[in-house]
Enzyme design. Sequence first.
Site, PDB file in Angstrom:
ATOM      1  N   CYS A 106      -1.068  -2.670   6.672  1.00 42.74           N
ATOM      2  CA  CYS A 106      -0.982  -1.098   7.375  1.00 42.74           C
ATOM      3  C   CYS A 106      -2.064  -0.535   6.358  1.00 42.74           C
ATOM      4  CB  CYS A 106       0.452  -0.632   7.398  1.00 42.74           C
ATOM      5  SG  CYS A 106       1.260  -0.097   5.863  1.00 42.74           S
ATOM      6  N   CYS A 117       0.375  -0.853  12.054  1.00 43.48           N
ATOM      7  CA  CYS A 117      -0.047   0.367  12.460  1.00 43.48           C
ATOM      8  C   CYS A 117       0.376   0.683  14.193  1.00 43.48           C
ATOM      9  CB  CYS A 117      -1.493   0.583  12.476  1.00 43.48           C
ATOM     10  SG  CYS A 117      -1.777   0.805  10.625  1.00 43.48           S
ATOM     11  N   CYS A 143      -5.965   1.134  11.245  1.00 44.17           N
ATOM     12  CA  CYS A 143      -5.696  -0.226  10.842  1.00 44.17           C
ATOM     13  C   CYS A 143      -6.033  -1.368  11.426  1.00 44.17           C
ATOM     14  CB  CYS A 143      -3.847  -0.216  10.612  1.00 44.17           C
ATOM     15  SG  CYS A 143      -3.751  -1.560   9.456  1.00 44.17           S
TER      16      CYS A 143
END
Length: 234
Positions: free
Chosen positions: A10, A82, A89
């Site tokens: 992430c 994400c 991301c």
Amino acid sequence: MTKPIIYFLCIGNSCRSQMAEGFAKHYLGDSYEIMSAGIESRGIHPIAIEVMKEKGIDISNQSSNLVSVHTAGKASYVITLCKDAKERCPAILSRSYHYHWGFDDPAAKAGTNDEILEEFRRVRDEIEETIILFSKGEKGEVMNLNNFDFSVYKKKQNFGEIIRILRVENGFSASQLAEQLRVTEDFIVNTELNRTHPSKFFIHALANVLQKNYDDLLDELYDVEHKEILKLLK
């Protein structure tokens, strides 16, 4: 026998990917090596540690890491957490299977301490449920992504020094620039020492803060054509 790797990614390797790493070690650790990383390294969020302890899982000894191209290339599964592209991301494409699981960022929640704590618990529980489903082979659409060439993504040798000079010319200390870009001072220092691979979104934000044209900044920082950079960093 070497275990296959599951690699959770992430933005900051602070909340979602840390909780995912903790749950995956709990549910899948006998069969997989579990790792996580971020486009930036922001440290483990203390509330993430707190809510995972409520589940009997201690993630306080995990580390907050920058994405490793080498690790991504070895991973059997790369899982991005994400919610959408707006959360900055990018999928790390490698010779692996890629899943995208969209979770809200609990650290972005505004409200009282109790409301923020409840948001962390909600996202935590969603992550746990998803990993349980994954362990049963029920979650995600698998994509075989095996055509990504990281060698095209090449920073200039003096990449970090260019950023340092631009920062100084604009009158920012490392901590002041970090505050403007909403990253840690360590991230700025490591970037100036050529120890990071900043995302497209970081470069966009840097151009805005330094009042430079984005394309011009790309020209200064990278040895590849704009279209190649954008293809890799989007």
